[in-house]
Enzyme design. Structure first.
Site, PDB file in Angstrom:
ATOM      1  N   ALA A  26       0.332 -18.147  22.626  1.00 46.23           N
ATOM      2  CA  ALA A  26      -0.157 -17.939  24.000  1.00 46.23           C
ATOM      3  C   ALA A  26      -1.454 -17.142  24.045  1.00 46.23           C
ATOM      4  CB  ALA A  26       0.925 -17.228  24.821  1.00 46.23           C
TER       5      ALA A  26
ATOM      6  N   SER B 277       1.072 -33.799  18.694  1.00 45.81           N
ATOM      7  CA  SER B 277      -0.319 -34.246  18.695  1.00 45.81           C
ATOM      8  C   SER B 277      -0.321 -35.763  18.537  1.00 45.81           C
ATOM      9  CB  SER B 277      -1.051 -33.635  17.493  1.00 45.81           C
ATOM     10  OG  SER B 277      -2.276 -34.299  17.260  1.00 45.81           O
TER      11      SER B 277
ATOM     12  N   TYR C  27      -0.760 -31.937   8.773  1.00 44.88           N
ATOM     13  CA  TYR C  27      -0.669 -31.747  10.228  1.00 44.88           C
ATOM     14  C   TYR C  27       0.073 -32.923  10.879  1.00 44.88           C
ATOM     15  CZ  TYR C  27      -2.544 -30.731  14.948  1.00 44.88           C
ATOM     16  OH  TYR C  27      -2.707 -30.461  16.280  1.00 44.88           O
TER      17      TYR C  27
ATOM     18  N   ALA D  95       3.764 -32.798  10.020  1.00 45.06           N
ATOM     19  CA  ALA D  95       4.458 -31.748  10.786  1.00 45.06           C
ATOM     20  C   ALA D  95       4.656 -32.192  12.225  1.00 45.06           C
ATOM     21  CB  ALA D  95       3.651 -30.450  10.739  1.00 45.06           C
ATOM     22  N   LYS D  96       3.633 -32.766  12.820  1.00 49.06           N
ATOM     23  CA  LYS D  96       3.728 -33.165  14.227  1.00 49.06           C
ATOM     24  C   LYS D  96       4.689 -34.351  14.396  1.00 49.06           C
ATOM     25  CE  LYS D  96       0.840 -30.095  15.913  1.00 49.06           C
ATOM     26  NZ  LYS D  96       1.360 -28.971  16.717  1.00 49.06           N
TER      27      LYS D  96
HETATM   28  P1  NDP Z   1      -5.885 -22.681  19.016  1.00 50.20           P
HETATM   29  O1  NDP Z   1      -6.328 -22.611  17.603  1.00 50.20           O
HETATM   30  O2  NDP Z   1      -6.879 -22.501  20.108  1.00 50.20           O
HETATM   31  O3  NDP Z   1      -4.680 -21.633  19.255  1.00 50.20           O
HETATM   32  C1  NDP Z   1      -3.599 -21.612  18.365  1.00 50.20           C
HETATM   33  C2  NDP Z   1      -2.578 -20.624  18.879  1.00 50.20           C
HETATM   34  O4  NDP Z   1      -1.501 -20.573  17.942  1.00 50.20           O
HETATM   35  C3  NDP Z   1      -3.141 -19.226  19.008  1.00 50.20           C
HETATM   36  O5  NDP Z   1      -2.597 -18.600  20.149  1.00 50.20           O
HETATM   37  C4  NDP Z   1      -2.650 -18.539  17.743  1.00 50.20           C
HETATM   38  O6  NDP Z   1      -2.499 -17.162  17.995  1.00 50.20           O
HETATM   39  C5  NDP Z   1      -1.296 -19.215  17.549  1.00 50.20           C
HETATM   40  N1  NDP Z   1      -0.820 -19.144  16.185  1.00 50.20           N
HETATM   41  C6  NDP Z   1      -1.349 -19.737  15.086  1.00 50.20           C
HETATM   42  N2  NDP Z   1      -0.645 -19.400  13.999  1.00 50.20           N
HETATM   43  C7  NDP Z   1       0.355 -18.581  14.414  1.00 50.20           C
HETATM   44  C8  NDP Z   1       1.397 -17.891  13.775  1.00 50.20           C
HETATM   45  N3  NDP Z   1       1.589 -17.958  12.443  1.00 50.20           N
HETATM   46  N4  NDP Z   1       2.246 -17.134  14.512  1.00 50.20           N
HETATM   47  C9  NDP Z   1       2.081 -17.043  15.853  1.00 50.20           C
HETATM   48  N5  NDP Z   1       1.103 -17.667  16.532  1.00 50.20           N
HETATM   49  C10 NDP Z   1       0.252 -18.421  15.812  1.00 50.20           C
HETATM   50  O7  NDP Z   1      -5.129 -24.077  19.167  1.00 50.20           O
HETATM   51  P2  NDP Z   1      -4.909 -25.037  20.427  1.00 50.20           P
HETATM   52  O8  NDP Z   1      -4.677 -24.250  21.643  1.00 50.20           O
HETATM   53  O9  NDP Z   1      -5.960 -26.073  20.398  1.00 50.20           O
HETATM   54  O10 NDP Z   1      -3.557 -25.746  19.977  1.00 50.20           O
HETATM   55  C11 NDP Z   1      -2.285 -25.394  20.490  1.00 50.20           C
HETATM   56  C12 NDP Z   1      -1.278 -26.426  20.026  1.00 50.20           C
HETATM   57  O11 NDP Z   1      -1.704 -27.706  20.482  1.00 50.20           O
HETATM   58  C13 NDP Z   1      -1.162 -26.533  18.513  1.00 50.20           C
HETATM   59  O12 NDP Z   1       0.177 -26.768  18.156  1.00 50.20           O
HETATM   60  C14 NDP Z   1      -2.018 -27.728  18.191  1.00 50.20           C
HETATM   61  O13 NDP Z   1      -1.618 -28.347  16.999  1.00 50.20           O
HETATM   62  C15 NDP Z   1      -1.774 -28.600  19.389  1.00 50.20           C
HETATM   63  N6  NDP Z   1      -2.801 -29.596  19.616  1.00 50.20           N
HETATM   64  C16 NDP Z   1      -4.103 -29.247  19.899  1.00 50.20           C
HETATM   65  C17 NDP Z   1      -5.050 -30.233  20.107  1.00 50.20           C
HETATM   66  C18 NDP Z   1      -6.470 -29.933  20.428  1.00 50.20           C
HETATM   67  O14 NDP Z   1      -7.260 -30.897  20.528  1.00 50.20           O
HETATM   68  N7  NDP Z   1      -6.867 -28.685  20.619  1.00 50.20           N
HETATM   69  C19 NDP Z   1      -4.695 -31.661  20.012  1.00 50.20           C
HETATM   70  C20 NDP Z   1      -3.315 -31.907  19.704  1.00 50.20           C
HETATM   71  C21 NDP Z   1      -2.418 -30.910  19.524  1.00 50.20           C
HETATM   72  P3  NDP Z   1      -2.846 -15.970  16.954  1.00 50.20           P
HETATM   73  O15 NDP Z   1      -3.961 -16.459  16.078  1.00 50.20           O
HETATM   74  O16 NDP Z   1      -3.188 -14.841  17.852  1.00 50.20           O
HETATM   75  O17 NDP Z   1      -1.563 -15.757  16.221  1.00 50.20           O
END
Ligand code: NDP
Length: 250
Positions: free
Chosen positions: A16, A144, A157, A160-161
């Site tokens: 978040a 995704s 990726y 996993a998805k």
């Molecule tokens: P971002 O990279 O902008 O954000 C990723 C989020 O995941 C951050 O809040 C990060 O928080 C958190 N995160 C990553 N690793 C961990 C961890 N080990 N523990 C806890 N939190 C974690 O990604 P998006 O918002 O773009 O993506 C969000 C979801 O949507 C993902 O699952 C992604 O695969 C999926 N998605 C995104 C697409 C896109 O085009 N953007 C397309 C398809 C799917 P922090 O680093 O603070 O821990």
């Protein structure tokens, strides 16, 4: 905001701190949920909590590394214990470590499977108990289009998805009789930090191929999650809702 005297539904949203997860949290808070904001970086989570509260919503912060399975399960238990309930779980945290399959290291394979797939299983297993107790639950796994149609350079990726799709359908079947639904929301190309580094030329090309002729926003995904997690979506389960501007249409 919810005006009823019913207790607010409690939603845990992982990832978040930014991007799609941040938008999902803002949207669920606007819809009257108490949102538990989870990620590793405490600062952005505290800022978001403040923003939600300033607009009359309710939120709390849970610093969680979802790749640490024991800590994740304990955190989910704590959220349910602190609030006396857990109604909505959004497994959104995710990472990419892209490479062609033949060049992909074991470490990069494992890291993505752990963070993007195993974490969802562990969080669901922990969340299912309080949901079953209340005979209500909404589980959403953010997958995704890569998991639906594959994507060169993303073997870890996409696997996993795609795994999330099988996990979700199975959970839907196992828990459907207890008032719990489980669905996937599968975004296409959404403008966030995850996709920030793609060259503009690639983004322009992609945009031209989409039916709606624009890239997606985190709010587009949040709107789908808001519906899937609503009380009225109780007959929607085991589905993959692809929100991709008409990229795949499959
Ligand atoms: P971002 O990279 O902008 O954000 C990723 C989020 O995941 C951050 O809040 C990060 O928080 C958190 N995160 C990553 N690793 C961990 C961890 N080990 N523990 C806890 N939190 C974690 O990604 P998006 O918002 O773009 O993506 C969000 C979801 O949507 C993902 O699952 C992604 O695969 C999926 N998605 C995104 C697409 C896109 O085009 N953007 C397309 C398809 C799917 P922090 O680093 O603070 O821990």
């Amino acid at each position: 905001m919810t005006q009823s005297s019913e207790p607010r539904r409690v939603a845990l949203v992982t990832g978040a701190s930014r991007g799609i997860g941040r938008s999902i949290a803002l949207r669920l808070a606007r819809d009257g949920r108490h949102v538990v904001l989870a990620a590793r970086s405490e600062g952005p989570l505290n800022d978001l909590k403040h923003q939600i509260e300033q607009s009359g919503g309710a939120a709390s912060v849970a610093v969680i590394d979802v790749s640490d399975m024991k800590a994740l399960a304990a955190s989910v238990d704590r959220v349910a214990a602190d609030h006396g309930r857990l109604d909505i779980l959004v497994n959104n945290a995710g990472i990419t470590k892209d490479n062609l399959a033949l060049r992909m290291s074991d470490e990069d394979w494992d890291a993505v499977i752990t963070t993007n797939l195993s974490s969802a299983f562990v969080a669901i297993r922990a969340a299912a108990r309080p949901m079953m107790k209340n005979r209500f639950g909404r589980i959403v796994n953010i997958a995704s289009t890569s998991g639906v149609v594959g994507n060169a350079g993303q073997a870890n990726y996409a696997a996993a998805k795609a795994g999330l799709l099988g996990l979700t359908k199975t959970i839907a079947r196992e828990l459907g009789g207890k008032g719990i639904t489980a669905n996937v929301v599968a975004p296409g190309f959404i403008e966030t930090d995850m996709t920030h580094n793609l060259p503009q030329q690639v983004k322009d090309q992609l945009q031209g191929m989409l039916a709606v002729k624009r890239l997606g926003t985190p709010e587009d995904i949040a709107a789908a999650v808001a519906y899937v997690t609503s009380d009225e979506a109780g007959y929607l389960t085991g589905q993959t809702i692809v929100v991709d501007g008409g990229m795949t249409m499959c």
